[in-house]
Design a protein around this motif. Structure first.
Motif, PDB file in Angstrom:
ATOM      1  N   UNK A  47       0.887  -1.502  -0.177  1.00 60.20           N
ATOM      2  CA  UNK A  47       0.430  -0.270   0.400  1.00 60.20           C
ATOM      3  C   UNK A  47       0.671   1.361  -0.081  1.00 60.20           C
ATOM      4  N   UNK A  48       0.172   1.914  -0.719  1.00 56.21           N
ATOM      5  CA  UNK A  48       1.343   3.559  -0.551  1.00 56.21           C
ATOM      6  C   UNK A  48       0.211   4.928  -0.220  1.00 56.21           C
ATOM      7  N   UNK A  49       0.936   5.208   0.488  1.00 58.28           N
ATOM      8  CA  UNK A  49       0.237   6.654   1.126  1.00 58.28           C
ATOM      9  C   UNK A  49       1.554   8.002   0.719  1.00 58.28           C
ATOM     10  N   UNK A  50       1.110   8.822  -0.102  1.00 61.36           N
ATOM     11  CA  UNK A  50       1.666   9.563  -0.709  1.00 61.36           C
ATOM     12  C   UNK A  50       1.456  11.460   0.690  1.00 61.36           C
ATOM     13  N   UNK A  51       2.740  11.661   0.189  1.00 61.84           N
ATOM     14  CA  UNK A  51       2.438  13.179   1.089  1.00 61.84           C
ATOM     15  C   UNK A  51       1.728  14.229   0.108  1.00 61.84           C
ATOM     16  N   UNK A  52       0.652  14.815   0.927  1.00 62.95           N
ATOM     17  CA  UNK A  52       0.330  15.974   1.052  1.00 62.95           C
ATOM     18  C   UNK A  52       0.741  16.994   1.047  1.00 62.95           C
ATOM     19  N   UNK A  53       1.759  17.144   1.871  1.00 61.73           N
ATOM     20  CA  UNK A  53       2.325  18.205   2.187  1.00 61.73           C
ATOM     21  C   UNK A  53       3.309  17.932   3.472  1.00 61.73           C
ATOM     22  N   UNK A  54       4.679  18.534   3.125  1.00 58.45           N
ATOM     23  CA  UNK A  54       5.796  18.829   4.353  1.00 58.45           C
ATOM     24  C   UNK A  54       5.739  19.780   5.601  1.00 58.45           C
ATOM     25  N   UNK A  55       6.641  19.839   6.139  1.00 60.91           N
ATOM     26  CA  UNK A  55       6.426  20.987   7.182  1.00 60.91           C
ATOM     27  C   UNK A  55       6.248  22.355   7.026  1.00 60.91           C
ATOM     28  N   UNK A  56       6.060  23.324   7.571  1.00 59.31           N
ATOM     29  CA  UNK A  56       5.620  24.793   7.151  1.00 59.31           C
ATOM     30  C   UNK A  56       6.603  25.292   8.026  1.00 59.31           C
ATOM     31  N   UNK A  57       7.678  25.813   7.006  1.00 54.36           N
ATOM     32  CA  UNK A  57       8.745  27.277   8.104  1.00 54.36           C
ATOM     33  C   UNK A  57       7.906  28.579   8.598  1.00 54.36           C
ATOM     34  N   UNK A  58       8.685  29.326   9.215  1.00 58.07           N
ATOM     35  CA  UNK A  58       7.579  30.602   9.350  1.00 58.07           C
ATOM     36  C   UNK A  58       7.177  31.688   8.873  1.00 58.07           C
ATOM     37  N   UNK A  59       6.092  31.874   9.533  1.00 59.55           N
ATOM     38  CA  UNK A  59       5.418  32.750   8.275  1.00 59.55           C
ATOM     39  C   UNK A  59       5.759  34.354   7.830  1.00 59.55           C
TER      40      UNK A  59
ATOM     41  N   UNK B  51       9.159   8.229   3.259  1.00 63.02           N
ATOM     42  CA  UNK B  51       7.127   8.541   3.284  1.00 63.02           C
ATOM     43  C   UNK B  51       6.605   6.886   3.080  1.00 63.02           C
ATOM     44  N   UNK B  52       5.623   6.491   3.176  1.00 61.96           N
ATOM     45  CA  UNK B  52       5.174   5.352   3.315  1.00 61.96           C
ATOM     46  C   UNK B  52       5.307   4.836   2.065  1.00 61.96           C
ATOM     47  N   UNK B  53       5.595   3.725   1.680  1.00 63.21           N
ATOM     48  CA  UNK B  53       5.359   3.635   0.331  1.00 63.21           C
ATOM     49  C   UNK B  53       6.670   3.424  -1.001  1.00 63.21           C
ATOM     50  N   UNK B  54       7.618   4.268  -0.294  1.00 62.97           N
ATOM     51  CA  UNK B  54       8.556   4.182  -0.847  1.00 62.97           C
ATOM     52  C   UNK B  54       9.369   3.061  -1.140  1.00 62.97           C
ATOM     53  N   UNK B  55       9.324   2.240  -0.846  1.00 62.31           N
ATOM     54  CA  UNK B  55      10.426   1.177  -0.784  1.00 62.31           C
ATOM     55  C   UNK B  55       9.778  -0.010  -1.316  1.00 62.31           C
TER      56      UNK B  55
END
Length: 498
Positions: A1-13, A494-498
């Motif tokens: 099963x693959x779960x893809x990233x919607x988005x990563x971490x957020x930097x300072x505004x 990321x889950x599903x990458x390997x």
């Protein structure tokens, strides 16, 4: 099963925008609105949560409204520096372990008798995060009464590991570990009395930090620790990226952060590293998996080769009795003579105490409202008190071990130690190895700061990791090493990458 990233971490505004970074962090950040950020995470949760069952109650409408307020503030507000100082987590989506009070959200801790309990206020750490600008998306699953390392209960069901749905997400902050690993949240709030932050972080391949005891407030969660357990319970941050641990810890600790040394610059080459491959051979605990040992060995070799430091192998004899020491400490009185509340009383939640033997009979015919691990704990908790002389000896051993560990680590030492004897087990199998949590639990007894750091994936595609341990109030050392190892070994995968 693959779960893809919607988005990563957020930097300072930044003024007029919130910046979103991709998971790989190889691209130039793209300006987006806070509403777009929250919408991306909401969409991600809706896509993935039916598989992992990590977020058990959402507040998406409220979160989007708060995101609109952030965008308005950014469009009308002062310069970037003043905003960042006042709201260091402005617009960052977060999730919160359901055991913590989050206004308007359920606060059951997986207990059926509390299924109608709705929080009317925020726990102090939640309030601080919200005041810093963070936007809660909802609350995440935990084990029943937060006392088991598989997050499953009769209120919300079972949480699955995003790397393999047939594997556990850990506990008791298992929902947080799973939701973060699946890229459904940026940062999360967990609590840890025996490894409840670090085990889920390990099983799900993310970062988790158990702070030095007494720095971050534990108030506002159910159940709250009593007796000697107050010195074991810790509240701390969980996240996908090591750099997010420190700013989150600063906010959660409030004025308590002054006890730490987070502003102190760390020279990695001057750290005195120690390593211990296993607990010395406890009869209660599984041997450490070969791949976990290999991952730790790679860390040692890397530190030697790249930093030119010595990594001193150590054998601390008392670690062999980690489970017994933790059990004795969980049942003893505090300095004021107060005893911890019995687990059977907690299961009754201000009603009649649960009779565990009767609950076991009901469970066998599918009629109990409690999980088997909770019933088993109720059956065994009184056994610990049957040997007061033995308990006293173990409490004395705990004090001696703490002194030994503080002396070993000193002001500049870090210990490398396995996060758990095995990679994420299959569902239900922890009932056959119930004491494996001792690898994390012993550091709750010692009150030391510990960071769980991911180290890639096993041959089965399951997360590997390591615990980084320092002396009291030296959290800055483990956080710095975690940031370094993330760059060296890749951190969250990321889950599903390997």
């Amino acid at each position: 099963m693959q779960i893809y990233s919607a988005c990563g971490a957020i930097t300072a505004p930044q003024k007029h925008k919130v910046t979103l970074q991709p998971a790989e962090r190889e691209c130039i950040p793209t300006p987006v609105t806070c509403v777009e950020v929250v919408e991306a995470y909401v969409e991600r949760v809706r896509e993935v949560n039916p598989l992992i069952n990590a977020l058990v109650k959402d507040r998406f409408e409220e979160a989007l409204q708060e995101a609109r307020q952030v965008d308005k503030l950014l469009s009308e507000g002062p310069d970037d520096d003043s905003l960042e100082e006042k709201f260091p987590l402005l617009g960052v989506p977060i999730t919160v372990k359901e055991a913590f009070s989050l206004h308007g959200m359920p606060n059951t801790s997986g207990l059926v008798s509390r299924r109608n309990v709705i929080a009317t206020s925020d726990a102090p750490v939640v309030s601080r995060l919200k005041q810093a600008g963070a936007i809660p998306l909802g609350v995440t699953n935990c084990s029943e009464l937060c006392m088991w390392f598989e997050s499953s209960n009769k209120v919300y069901g079972r949480t699955n590991n995003p790397y393999d749905l047939q594997r556990i997400a850990g506990g008791s902050s298992g929902g947080e570990g799973s939701v973060l690993a699946a890229a459904c949240s940026v940062i999360g709030v967990g609590s840890d009395i025996g490894g409840s932050i670090r085990m889920p972080a390990f099983f799900n391949g993310v970062f988790g930090h158990k702070p030095t005891t007494g720095v971050v407030p534990n108030d506002g969660q159910f159940p709250i620790a009593q007796g000697a357990r107050t010195s074991l319970l810790c509240t701390g941050p969980m996240c996908r990226y090591a750099e997010d641990l420190e700013p989150m810890l600063r906010v959660m600790a409030g004025s308590g952060v002054n006890k730490l040394k987070l502003d102190e610059k760390v020279s990695l080459g001057k750290i005195k590293f120690h390593c211990m491959d296993h607990d010395g051979g406890s009869i209660f605990v599984s041997p450490v998996d070969k791949e976990i040992l290999q991952a730790q060995k790679k860390v040692v070799e890397h530190l030697k080769g790249e930093l030119g430091v010595q990594v001193q192998p150590v054998a601390i004899h008392k670690m062999k009795y980690s489970f017994q020491i933790w059990s004795a400490m969980m049942s003893c009185k505090d300095s004021d003579g107060q005893e911890a509340q019995l687990f059977t009383d907690l299961l009754g939640d201000h009603g009649k105490p649960v009779w565990p033997l009767w609950e076991l009979m009901k469970w066998l015919v599918g009629m109990s409202s409690h999980t088997l691990p909770a019933i088993a704990l109720g059956l065994t908790e009184k056994l610990v008190k049957l040997n007061p002389a033995g308990n006293a000896k173990l409490v004395s051993m705990a004090k001696s071990l703490q002194e030994e560990m503080e002396a070993l680590l000193g002001p500049d030492g870090v210990l490398l130690y396995p996060s758990h004897p095995t990679v994420a087990p299959r569902h239900h199998s922890p009932i056959c190895t119930p004491f494996n949590f001792a690898y994390t639990a012993i550091f709750n007894v010692l009150g030391l700061p510990v960071t769980q750091c991911p180290l890639g994936l096993s041959s089965e595609g399951l997360p590997l990791g390591i615990q980084l341990v320092a002396a009291s109030y030296n959290d800055h050392l483990t956080l710095a090493v975690a940031r370094y190892l993330e760059k060296a070994f890749g951190g969250w995968v990321l889950p599903g990458q390997v």
